[in-house]
Design a protein around this motif. Sequence first.
Motif, PDB file in Angstrom:
ATOM      1  N   LEU A 284     100.053 112.349 -15.757  1.00 37.45           N
ATOM      2  CA  LEU A 284     100.422 111.065 -15.178  1.00 37.45           C
ATOM      3  C   LEU A 284     101.923 110.849 -15.294  1.00 37.45           C
ATOM      4  N   ALA A 285     102.470 111.161 -16.462  1.00 34.30           N
ATOM      5  CA  ALA A 285     103.909 111.014 -16.679  1.00 34.30           C
ATOM      6  C   ALA A 285     104.716 111.943 -15.779  1.00 34.30           C
ATOM      7  N   ALA A 286     104.124 113.094 -15.415  1.00 34.66           N
ATOM      8  CA  ALA A 286     104.822 114.071 -14.572  1.00 34.66           C
ATOM      9  C   ALA A 286     104.671 113.777 -13.085  1.00 34.66           C
ATOM     10  N   GLY A 287     103.882 112.762 -12.736  1.00 40.99           N
ATOM     11  CA  GLY A 287     103.778 112.368 -11.336  1.00 40.99           C
ATOM     12  C   GLY A 287     102.454 112.641 -10.672  1.00 40.99           C
ATOM     13  N   ALA A 288     101.490 113.153 -11.417  1.00 42.51           N
ATOM     14  CA  ALA A 288     100.168 113.397 -10.832  1.00 42.51           C
ATOM     15  C   ALA A 288      99.380 112.100 -10.754  1.00 42.51           C
ATOM     16  N   GLU A 289      98.420 112.070  -9.849  1.00 40.32           N
ATOM     17  CA  GLU A 289      97.467 110.965  -9.787  1.00 40.32           C
ATOM     18  C   GLU A 289      96.281 111.326 -10.679  1.00 40.32           C
ATOM     19  N   VAL A 290      95.872 110.404 -11.516  1.00 42.98           N
ATOM     20  CA  VAL A 290      94.754 110.661 -12.419  1.00 42.98           C
ATOM     21  C   VAL A 290      93.516 109.966 -11.882  1.00 42.98           C
ATOM     22  N   ALA A 291      92.490 110.746 -11.609  1.00 46.65           N
ATOM     23  CA  ALA A 291      91.247 110.206 -11.069  1.00 46.65           C
ATOM     24  C   ALA A 291      90.359 109.670 -12.178  1.00 46.65           C
ATOM     25  N   ALA A 292      89.507 108.726 -11.825  1.00 46.01           N
ATOM     26  CA  ALA A 292      88.587 108.143 -12.799  1.00 46.01           C
ATOM     27  C   ALA A 292      87.337 108.994 -12.973  1.00 46.01           C
ATOM     28  N   GLU A 293      87.020 109.831 -11.975  1.00 43.19           N
ATOM     29  CA  GLU A 293      85.824 110.665 -12.030  1.00 43.19           C
ATOM     30  C   GLU A 293      85.994 111.832 -11.069  1.00 43.19           C
ATOM     31  N   PRO A 294      85.174 112.881 -11.206  1.00 40.57           N
ATOM     32  CA  PRO A 294      85.316 114.047 -10.318  1.00 40.57           C
ATOM     33  C   PRO A 294      85.182 113.711  -8.839  1.00 40.57           C
ATOM     34  N   ASP A 295      84.289 112.770  -8.483  1.00 43.30           N
ATOM     35  CA  ASP A 295      84.113 112.419  -7.070  1.00 43.30           C
ATOM     36  C   ASP A 295      85.431 112.039  -6.417  1.00 43.30           C
ATOM     37  N   GLU A 296      86.275 111.351  -7.157  1.00 44.63           N
ATOM     38  CA  GLU A 296      87.561 110.913  -6.611  1.00 44.63           C
ATOM     39  C   GLU A 296      88.464 112.108  -6.320  1.00 44.63           C
ATOM     40  N   VAL A 297      88.421 113.123  -7.179  1.00 44.68           N
ATOM     41  CA  VAL A 297      89.226 114.331  -6.946  1.00 44.68           C
ATOM     42  C   VAL A 297      88.782 115.003  -5.653  1.00 44.68           C
ATOM     43  N   PHE A 298      87.474 115.210  -5.494  1.00 46.61           N
ATOM     44  CA  PHE A 298      86.970 115.885  -4.295  1.00 46.61           C
ATOM     45  C   PHE A 298      87.215 115.061  -3.042  1.00 46.61           C
ATOM     46  N   ALA A 299      87.170 113.756  -3.166  1.00 43.23           N
ATOM     47  CA  ALA A 299      87.400 112.900  -1.997  1.00 43.23           C
ATOM     48  C   ALA A 299      88.841 112.992  -1.499  1.00 43.23           C
ATOM     49  N   LYS A 300      89.777 113.268  -2.398  1.00 45.62           N
ATOM     50  CA  LYS A 300      91.196 113.245  -2.038  1.00 45.62           C
ATOM     51  C   LYS A 300      91.811 114.617  -1.839  1.00 45.62           C
ATOM     52  N   ALA A 301      91.092 115.695  -2.179  1.00 43.31           N
ATOM     53  CA  ALA A 301      91.693 117.031  -2.178  1.00 43.31           C
ATOM     54  C   ALA A 301      91.031 117.943  -1.142  1.00 43.31           C
ATOM     55  N   ASP A 302      91.853 118.831  -0.581  1.00 48.08           N
ATOM     56  CA  ASP A 302      91.346 119.882   0.305  1.00 48.08           C
ATOM     57  C   ASP A 302      90.906 121.106  -0.489  1.00 48.08           C
ATOM     58  N   ALA A 303      91.599 121.358  -1.595  1.00 50.35           N
ATOM     59  CA  ALA A 303      91.255 122.462  -2.498  1.00 50.35           C
ATOM     60  C   ALA A 303      91.197 121.904  -3.910  1.00 50.35           C
TER      61      ALA A 303
END
Length: 290
Positions: free
Chosen positions: A39-58
């Motif tokens: 988070l400090a380095a600029g990444a978005e931190v998801a609350a759950e795995p579903d959020e990662v898959f919803a926002k990512a192509d890979a």
Amino acid sequence: MHVGFIGLGVMGQPMALRLVRSTPLVVWNRTAARAEPLLAAGAEVAAEPDEVFAKADAVILMLADDRAIDSTLGRGTARFAARVAGRIVVHMGTTSPDYSRDLETEVRAAGGQYVEAPVSGSRVPAENGQLVAMLAGEDSAVRLVRPLLAPLCRETFVCGPAPNALLMKLSVNLFLITLVTGLSEAYHFADRNGLDRRQFLDVLDAGPMASAVSRMKAPKLHARDFDVQAAAHDVLKNNRLIAEAARTTGVASPLLDVCHTLFEETVTLGHGGEDMVAVLRAIEARSAQT
């Protein structure tokens, strides 16, 4: 390409920290505190795995074992297809080749793509972007994933269809395990014969057997520094995977089998969370018994 990263352990966290420098990243980890440096380095931190898959192509998975992967993907549930469809699942951890083959089949059946990308290296090479990656899977997916891994790796090798990358990783790990175990035993031999341990390491470093591994692990032996780079319990897991693959194909692995026993003893003695050079403790315990 939008990229997700799941699994911020000993290896995953430094890998993700390097990746976020050049790639917009959404991350998730079961232990939320491990995501704070991201988070400090600029990444978005998801609350759950579903959020990662919803926002990512890979989505890169750097998880401990098959159970963690199954849980994260929702394998065996309706959530699995919803998560992986239309996405590239990049398996960077170490599991059995058979597990990976089956997972690829299910991901592709659900409308996703799959790439194996296990790496050779431990925490320090991960921090320095000096890992070596082995990739396997569909050509089209491998071509997309390979450049994504450039910030993490010194070199990448395409190994053909899955599970060839994992078989290659297990082959490399067999050499690593026997190499570090041999180094630890040699250090113990020199120590118990009253030699100057620093001089022993200098002689080793000046000779033909010196390597990046010996130069990383020998100082840890000398300082009795067991701070984890590659944990003994993870080495034991990898040892088991190699032994199982060897038995499946009828391959003899006599040196590996000795190391298998020594790492089991290391973990039983309570040193599983320490670096793999803690195998020295198992060798010392055997000397104490004799």
